[in-house]
Enzyme design. Structure first.
Site, PDB file in Angstrom:
ATOM      1  N   CYS A 246       0.845  -1.151   0.186  1.00 40.23           N
ATOM      2  CA  CYS A 246      -0.059  -0.091   0.034  1.00 40.23           C
ATOM      3  C   CYS A 246       1.104   1.254  -0.080  1.00 40.23           C
ATOM      4  O   CYS A 246       0.184   2.226  -0.012  1.00 40.23           O
ATOM      5  CB  CYS A 246      -1.149  -0.005   1.313  1.00 40.23           C
ATOM      6  SG  CYS A 246      -1.970  -1.508   1.313  1.00 40.23           S
TER       7      CYS A 246
ATOM      8  N   HIS B 114      -3.338   7.031   2.514  1.00 38.32           N
ATOM      9  CA  HIS B 114      -3.807   5.840   1.931  1.00 38.32           C
ATOM     10  C   HIS B 114      -5.113   5.256   2.597  1.00 38.32           C
ATOM     11  O   HIS B 114      -5.378   5.629   3.860  1.00 38.32           O
ATOM     12  CB  HIS B 114      -2.741   4.696   2.596  1.00 38.32           C
ATOM     13  CG  HIS B 114      -3.427   3.312   2.131  1.00 38.32           C
ATOM     14  ND1 HIS B 114      -3.636   2.939   1.034  1.00 38.32           N
ATOM     15  CD2 HIS B 114      -3.568   2.189   2.910  1.00 38.32           C
ATOM     16  CE1 HIS B 114      -4.120   1.682   1.044  1.00 38.32           C
ATOM     17  NE2 HIS B 114      -3.992   1.068   2.316  1.00 38.32           N
TER      18      HIS B 114
ATOM     19  N   ASN C  54     -10.264  -0.462  -0.067  1.00 33.79           N
ATOM     20  CA  ASN C  54      -8.814  -0.202   0.128  1.00 33.79           C
ATOM     21  C   ASN C  54      -8.247  -0.759  -1.238  1.00 33.79           C
ATOM     22  O   ASN C  54      -8.600  -1.902  -1.680  1.00 33.79           O
ATOM     23  CB  ASN C  54      -8.302  -0.974   1.236  1.00 33.79           C
ATOM     24  CG  ASN C  54      -6.917  -0.912   1.451  1.00 33.79           C
ATOM     25  OD1 ASN C  54      -5.985  -0.537   0.396  1.00 33.79           O
ATOM     26  ND2 ASN C  54      -6.547  -1.426   2.666  1.00 33.79           N
TER      27      ASN C  54
HETATM   28  N1  COA Z   1     -18.919  -9.050   8.251  1.00 31.85           N
HETATM   29  C1  COA Z   1     -19.429  -9.543   9.729  1.00 31.85           C
HETATM   30  N2  COA Z   1     -18.672  -9.977  10.699  1.00 31.85           N
HETATM   31  C2  COA Z   1     -17.379 -10.136  10.308  1.00 31.85           C
HETATM   32  C3  COA Z   1     -16.806  -9.676   9.271  1.00 31.85           C
HETATM   33  C4  COA Z   1     -17.485  -9.308   8.232  1.00 31.85           C
HETATM   34  N3  COA Z   1     -17.124  -8.848   6.882  1.00 31.85           N
HETATM   35  N4  COA Z   1     -15.473  -9.994   9.440  1.00 31.85           N
HETATM   36  C5  COA Z   1     -15.306 -10.254  10.512  1.00 31.85           C
HETATM   37  N5  COA Z   1     -16.410 -10.229  11.263  1.00 31.85           N
HETATM   38  C6  COA Z   1     -16.410 -10.901  12.788  1.00 31.85           C
HETATM   39  C7  COA Z   1     -15.362 -11.720  13.206  1.00 31.85           C
HETATM   40  O1  COA Z   1     -15.769 -13.114  12.689  1.00 31.85           O
HETATM   41  C8  COA Z   1     -15.718 -11.536  14.675  1.00 31.85           C
HETATM   42  O2  COA Z   1     -16.727 -12.391  15.201  1.00 31.85           O
HETATM   43  P1  COA Z   1     -16.635 -13.129  16.436  1.00 31.85           P
HETATM   44  O3  COA Z   1     -16.456 -11.687  17.631  1.00 31.85           O
HETATM   45  O4  COA Z   1     -17.783 -13.742  16.694  1.00 31.85           O
HETATM   46  O5  COA Z   1     -15.182 -13.951  16.529  1.00 31.85           O
HETATM   47  C9  COA Z   1     -16.032 -10.099  14.799  1.00 31.85           C
HETATM   48  O6  COA Z   1     -16.570  -9.727  13.329  1.00 31.85           O
HETATM   49  C10 COA Z   1     -15.040  -8.909  15.093  1.00 31.85           C
HETATM   50  O7  COA Z   1     -13.874  -9.398  14.431  1.00 31.85           O
HETATM   51  P2  COA Z   1     -12.464  -8.565  14.489  1.00 31.85           P
HETATM   52  O8  COA Z   1     -11.478  -8.969  13.297  1.00 31.85           O
HETATM   53  O9  COA Z   1     -12.135  -8.498  15.900  1.00 31.85           O
HETATM   54  O10 COA Z   1     -12.918  -6.968  14.010  1.00 31.85           O
HETATM   55  P3  COA Z   1     -12.144  -5.632  14.229  1.00 31.85           P
HETATM   56  O11 COA Z   1     -13.107  -4.761  15.051  1.00 31.85           O
HETATM   57  O12 COA Z   1     -10.812  -5.709  14.445  1.00 31.85           O
HETATM   58  O13 COA Z   1     -12.305  -5.107  12.621  1.00 31.85           O
HETATM   59  C11 COA Z   1     -10.996  -4.812  10.706  1.00 31.85           C
HETATM   60  C12 COA Z   1     -11.720  -5.907  11.758  1.00 31.85           C
HETATM   61  C13 COA Z   1     -10.518  -5.521   9.784  1.00 31.85           C
HETATM   62  C14 COA Z   1     -12.069  -3.827  10.360  1.00 31.85           C
HETATM   63  C15 COA Z   1      -9.903  -3.864  11.618  1.00 31.85           C
HETATM   64  O14 COA Z   1      -9.218  -4.653  12.286  1.00 31.85           O
HETATM   65  C16 COA Z   1      -9.105  -3.059  10.672  1.00 31.85           C
HETATM   66  O15 COA Z   1      -9.652  -2.086  10.192  1.00 31.85           O
HETATM   67  N6  COA Z   1      -7.957  -3.611  10.822  1.00 31.85           N
HETATM   68  C17 COA Z   1      -6.940  -2.414   9.847  1.00 31.85           C
HETATM   69  C18 COA Z   1      -6.917  -3.341   8.544  1.00 31.85           C
HETATM   70  C19 COA Z   1      -6.602  -2.412   7.356  1.00 31.85           C
HETATM   71  O16 COA Z   1      -6.552  -1.398   7.270  1.00 31.85           O
HETATM   72  N7  COA Z   1      -5.892  -3.226   6.389  1.00 31.85           N
HETATM   73  C20 COA Z   1      -5.153  -2.681   5.540  1.00 31.85           C
HETATM   74  C21 COA Z   1      -3.739  -1.704   5.724  1.00 31.85           C
HETATM   75  S1  COA Z   1      -2.962  -1.460   4.291  1.00 31.85           S
END
Ligand code: COA
Length: 362
Positions: free
Chosen positions: A152, A289, A319
């Site tokens: 990225c 980004h 993204n």
């Molecule tokens: N829809 C519904 N539920 C979802 C899901 C989706 N698309 N994806 C994951 N879940 C669920 C998970 O299974 C989990 O369920 P559980 O609690 O029953 O196990 C729950 O949602 C929470 O998951 P979690 O991964 O802890 O969510 P989070 O609050 O950390 O959010 C992101 C996930 C990816 C949005 C967050 O971590 C994030 O933005 N990280 C940065 C990622 C990023 O920007 N990457 C690119 C960088 S270049």
């Protein structure tokens, strides 16, 4: 290499070879530190932008019909409402379109280009480089073309490489791009990653300018944390090692990536803004980004800058890795947000891990 510089260098090289080594060294030093100083003062200025998104839009509601997710989950956690996904388009075809639009916006022709650098993690071929496909398609016969992989941060790393060439006096005009077809490398059975990403390409034409352009730059890498956002390549497979390989996809530890982004990005921006002799308040826009609205909000809070200075495209693009920053910049440019003299801070971050920031005077 531009004709004037190539001729200039060849004459000097021939001169130096005809002289004793010590004198050759002195001339080399003078070129870098004496006469070269004129070129080192040149700034890298963005003179045109362009972008290309695939025709097909896929909303969060569309995704919720394909997997166990919802608009509420995706938009509240990320700010993403829809993304563009390819059908017929490829990384190269979108790059070519973005390149043509950037050249038109800059008022340059393919003949003017000395250099093409393209950041991508999802090229159509291992070789040739996507940058070479762009070179061929636009007819930039004189340009040197290559791809880089800084995920990225790819566009920002490309910008810095172009800046280094320009400051060294090697090239004058470059086309830099970020382009991705991430939809082919994400696992559509992994709802925690596939909903985040989109496809598209962005481009900018940069050239040497005596007056305005890039004021400061920061970039870094931390390979020890590479596994938190990774996509394996092909496994070893030869007469000695037979590997059955499931198609490798992107996997991500979302929370680790989030922590990395909200600490590294404000620190890198702060450092770059200071190096430019400015304070965060002096910056007119922050083009970050586009990974997650919560990361952007956190950076804005840490820098104590209001969110209205952080334009957003992730709501309609998702993204798009290396393409995010140039697509956002192109949207800002075409909306007329960018006026001459404005200070704009750019920042990319992601897989590698990698990060890069720049402050430019528009
Ligand atoms: N829809 C519904 N539920 C979802 C899901 C989706 N698309 N994806 C994951 N879940 C669920 C998970 O299974 C989990 O369920 P559980 O609690 O029953 O196990 C729950 O949602 C929470 O998951 P979690 O991964 O802890 O969510 P989070 O609050 O950390 O959010 C992101 C996930 C990816 C949005 C967050 O971590 C994030 O933005 N990280 C940065 C990622 C990023 O920007 N990457 C690119 C960088 S270049």
């Amino acid at each position: 290499m531009s004709k004037w510089l190539l001729a200039d260098n060849l004459v000097r090289l021939a001169d130096d070879r005809a002289k004793p080594a010590s004198e050759g060294n002195r001339r080399f030093h003078e070129r870098r530190c004496g006469e070269g100083r004129k070129r080192i003062n040149m700034k890298t200025r963005i003179i045109g932008t362009g972008s290309c998104l695939p025709e097909t839009v896929v909303t969060n509601d569309d995704l919720s019909k394909l997997m166990d997710t919802s608009d509420e989950w995706i938009s509240s956690r990320t700010g993403i409402r829809e993304r563009h996904l390819v059908k017929e388009e490829t990384t190269a075809s979108m790059s070519v379109e973005a390149a043509k639009r950037a050249m038109e916006n800059a008022g340059v022709t393919a003949e003017d280009l000395d250099l093409i650098i393209l950041g991508t993690v999802s090229p159509d071929f291992v070789t040739p480089a996507c940058a070479c496909e762009v070179q061929a398609a636009i007819g930039a016969h004189r340009a040197v073309a290559f791809d880089i992989n800084a995920a990225c941060s790819g566009f920002m790393f490309a910008l810095n490489i172009a800046n280094a060439y320009i400051q060294a006096g090697i090239y004058k005009t470059a086309l830099i791009l970020g382009a991705e077809t991430l939809s082919k490398i994400v696992d559509w059975e992994d709802r925690s990653t596939c909903v985040l990403f989109g496809d598209g390409a962005g481009a900018a034409v940069v050239c040497a300018d005596e007056n305005c352009g890039m004021l400061a730059f920061d970039q870094g890498s931390d390979g020890t944390k590479g596994e938190v956002l990774a996509c394996p390549g092909r496994a070893n497979n030869n007469p000695l090692v037979k590997t059955y390989q499931k198609m490798p996809y992107v996997h991500m530890d979302g929370q680790e990536v989030y922590k990395f982004a909200v600490t590294t990005v404000p620190a890198s921006l702060q450092k770059t803004i200071e190096a430019a002799g400015l304070a965060p308040d002096d910056i007119d826009y922050f083009a970050l980004h586009q990974a997650n609205i919560r990361i952007i909000q956190s950076v804005s809070k840490r820098l104590r800058i209001t969110e209205d200075k952080f334009p957003v495209s992730l709501d309609h693009c998702g993204n798009i890795s290396a393409a995010s920053v140039p697509i956002l910049l192109d949207e800002m440019n075409r909306k007329g947000l960018l006026k001459p003299g404005m200070k704009v801070a750019l920042s990319g971050f992601g897989g590698g891990l990698t990060w890069a920031s720049a402050v430019i005077e528009w």
